[in-house]
Design a protein around this motif. Structure first.
Motif, PDB file in Angstrom:
ATOM      1  N   LEU A   1      36.487  36.004  43.901  1.00  0.00           N
ATOM      2  CA  LEU A   1      37.017  36.376  42.583  1.00  0.00           C
ATOM      3  C   LEU A   1      38.488  36.001  42.435  1.00  0.00           C
ATOM      4  CD1 LEU A   1      35.264  39.830  42.301  1.00  0.00           C
ATOM      5  CD2 LEU A   1      34.734  37.760  40.979  1.00  0.00           C
TER       6      LEU A   1
ATOM      7  N   ILE B   1      32.215  34.623  35.291  1.00  0.00           N
ATOM      8  CA  ILE B   1      32.940  34.406  36.543  1.00  0.00           C
ATOM      9  C   ILE B   1      32.009  34.776  37.696  1.00  0.00           C
ATOM     10  CG2 ILE B   1      35.250  34.717  35.611  1.00  0.00           C
ATOM     11  CD1 ILE B   1      34.308  37.452  37.607  1.00  0.00           C
ATOM     12  N   PRO B   2      32.088  34.152  38.831  1.00  0.00           N
ATOM     13  CA  PRO B   2      33.141  33.219  39.261  1.00  0.00           C
ATOM     14  C   PRO B   2      32.838  31.750  38.983  1.00  0.00           C
ATOM     15  CG  PRO B   2      31.782  33.770  41.139  1.00  0.00           C
ATOM     16  CD  PRO B   2      31.221  34.535  39.956  1.00  0.00           C
TER      17      PRO B   2
ATOM     18  N   GLN C   1      32.480  30.048  35.683  1.00  0.00           N
ATOM     19  CA  GLN C   1      33.219  29.419  34.596  1.00  0.00           C
ATOM     20  C   GLN C   1      33.870  30.477  33.724  1.00  0.00           C
ATOM     21  OE1 GLN C   1      30.368  27.117  32.365  1.00  0.00           O
ATOM     22  NE2 GLN C   1      29.792  28.844  31.069  1.00  0.00           N
ATOM     23  N   ALA C   2      34.832  30.023  32.930  1.00  0.00           N
ATOM     24  CA  ALA C   2      35.515  30.867  31.947  1.00  0.00           C
ATOM     25  C   ALA C   2      35.638  30.057  30.665  1.00  0.00           C
ATOM     26  CB  ALA C   2      36.890  31.278  32.448  1.00  0.00           C
TER      27      ALA C   2
ATOM     28  N   SER D   1      35.460  41.012  36.876  1.00  0.00           N
ATOM     29  CA  SER D   1      36.287  40.217  35.959  1.00  0.00           C
ATOM     30  C   SER D   1      37.743  40.694  35.960  1.00  0.00           C
ATOM     31  CB  SER D   1      35.711  40.240  34.542  1.00  0.00           C
ATOM     32  OG  SER D   1      35.557  41.560  34.083  1.00  0.00           O
TER      33      SER D   1
ATOM     34  N   CYS E   1      39.490  39.057  38.959  1.00  0.00           N
ATOM     35  CA  CYS E   1      39.715  37.640  38.656  1.00  0.00           C
ATOM     36  C   CYS E   1      40.891  37.489  37.694  1.00  0.00           C
ATOM     37  CB  CYS E   1      38.435  37.052  38.068  1.00  0.00           C
ATOM     38  SG  CYS E   1      38.548  35.296  37.671  1.00  0.00           S
TER      39      CYS E   1
ATOM     40  N   LEU F   1      34.988  26.789  37.134  1.00  0.00           N
ATOM     41  CA  LEU F   1      35.692  27.422  38.249  1.00  0.00           C
ATOM     42  C   LEU F   1      35.042  27.095  39.583  1.00  0.00           C
ATOM     43  CD1 LEU F   1      36.336  30.915  36.622  1.00  0.00           C
ATOM     44  CD2 LEU F   1      37.813  28.899  36.636  1.00  0.00           C
TER      45      LEU F   1
ATOM     46  N   LEU G   1      35.646  36.028  30.401  1.00  0.00           N
ATOM     47  CA  LEU G   1      35.281  36.017  31.816  1.00  0.00           C
ATOM     48  C   LEU G   1      33.853  36.504  32.061  1.00  0.00           C
ATOM     49  CD1 LEU G   1      38.650  37.393  33.258  1.00  0.00           C
ATOM     50  CD2 LEU G   1      37.878  35.009  33.122  1.00  0.00           C
TER      51      LEU G   1
ATOM     52  N   LEU H   1      41.271  29.041  37.743  1.00  0.00           N
ATOM     53  CA  LEU H   1      41.423  29.079  36.287  1.00  0.00           C
ATOM     54  C   LEU H   1      42.818  28.611  35.888  1.00  0.00           C
ATOM     55  CD1 LEU H   1      40.431  29.849  33.462  1.00  0.00           C
ATOM     56  CD2 LEU H   1      41.003  32.224  33.999  1.00  0.00           C
TER      57      LEU H   1
ATOM     58  N   ALA I   1      38.734  32.266  42.149  1.00  0.00           N
ATOM     59  CA  ALA I   1      38.339  31.835  40.800  1.00  0.00           C
ATOM     60  C   ALA I   1      39.496  32.025  39.816  1.00  0.00           C
ATOM     61  CB  ALA I   1      37.106  32.600  40.341  1.00  0.00           C
TER      62      ALA I   1
END
Length: 187
Positions: free
Chosen positions: A27, A118-119, A121-122, A59, A62, A135, A115, A34, A30
Motif C-alpha cells: 500500500l 488500489i493497489p 490503479q488510481a 486506501s 496509500c 500503480l 483510490l 502514484l 502504491a
C-alpha cells in the motif's frame, strides 16, 4: 533532518502487517508510485495541501504515503458537503484522496484522486480531465525499514474539532489518537 524511517508510512511498511488483506508495504509502495506517475498530483501538492475523505482502511494508508510528508487534512465522510467545502477552503486544500462513492460530495474545482482500485490503479481527476494511473510498477518495490526507530514529532495529519484544527504527529498517530486511532490495532 528527520530520519525517513521515523515517518509513519515507512514504519508501517516495515511492519509486515496487512490492511484489508493487502500488505502495508504494498500500500505504501502504491502511494509512492502514484506520485511518480502523476505529474498533475505532484504539481498540486507543490502548491496546496492534501485532504483525505476516506473510511479507515487500505486506501487511507496509500493516501498518507502519496501525501509525501505534507500534513493531510482528515475529513469526516459523514459531514454535510457544505461543511466539507468550508473546511477544504479554510485549510487551503487543493487535492483530495477519496473513493467514488464520496467524490460527489467535493467541490468540482479540486483535484481528486479516487483510490477504489488500489493497489492496482488510481484515477486522478483535475480540471475536467480524468487520468487512470497504473500503480502496477510498485510490484517489485520492496520498502525496507526498521520498527525500532522512534516516530517523528512532525505533523502528519489534522482535522477540525469545533471549528479549530487539531494536529497529530507521526508518533501520536500510533498512540491511538483521533481519526488515525484504527492504525494502532493493526501495527
Amino acid at each position: 533532518m528527520t530520519n525517513p524511517f521515523s515517518l509513519l508510512p515507512y514504519a508501517l511498511a516495515a511492519s509486515n502487517r496487512a490492511v484489508g488483506g493487502v500488505s502495508m508495504n504494498t500500500l505504501v509502495a502504491a502511494g509512492f508510485t502514484l506520485l511518480q506517475r502523476s505529474a498533475p498530483l505532484v504539481r498540486t501538492l507543490a502548491t496546496s495541501r492534501p485532504a483525505l475523505l476516506l473510511p479507515p482502511g487500505a486506501s487511507t494508508l496509500c493516501a498518507l504515503a502519496a501525501c509525501d510528508g505534507h500534513v493531510a487534512l482528515l475529513l469526516d465522510h459523514n459531514a454535510p458537503p457544505k461543511n466539507l467545502a468550508q473546511q477544504l477552503t479554510a485549510a487551503g486544500v487543493g487535492v483530495v484522496f477519496t473513493v467514488a462513492r464520496l467524490a460527489d460530495r467535493l467541490p468540482s474545482n479540486l483535484t481528486s484522486v479516487l483510490l477504489d482500485d488500489i493497489p492496482y490503479q488510481a484515477q486522478v481527476h483535475t480540471q475536467g480531465t480524468e487520468r487512470v494511473v497504473d500503480l502496477g510498477s510498485h510490484v517489485g518495490l520492496r520498502l525496507e525499514g526498521r520498527l525500532d526507530v522512534p516516530l517523528s514529532d512532525a505533523a502528519i495529519a489534522s482535522w477540525f474539532v469545533n471549528g479549530a484544527q487539531v494536529t497529530i504527529s507521526h508518533a501520536e498517530a500510533l498512540d491511538g489518537m483521533g481519526p488515525l486511532a484504527w492504525l494502532r490495532n493493526i501495527t
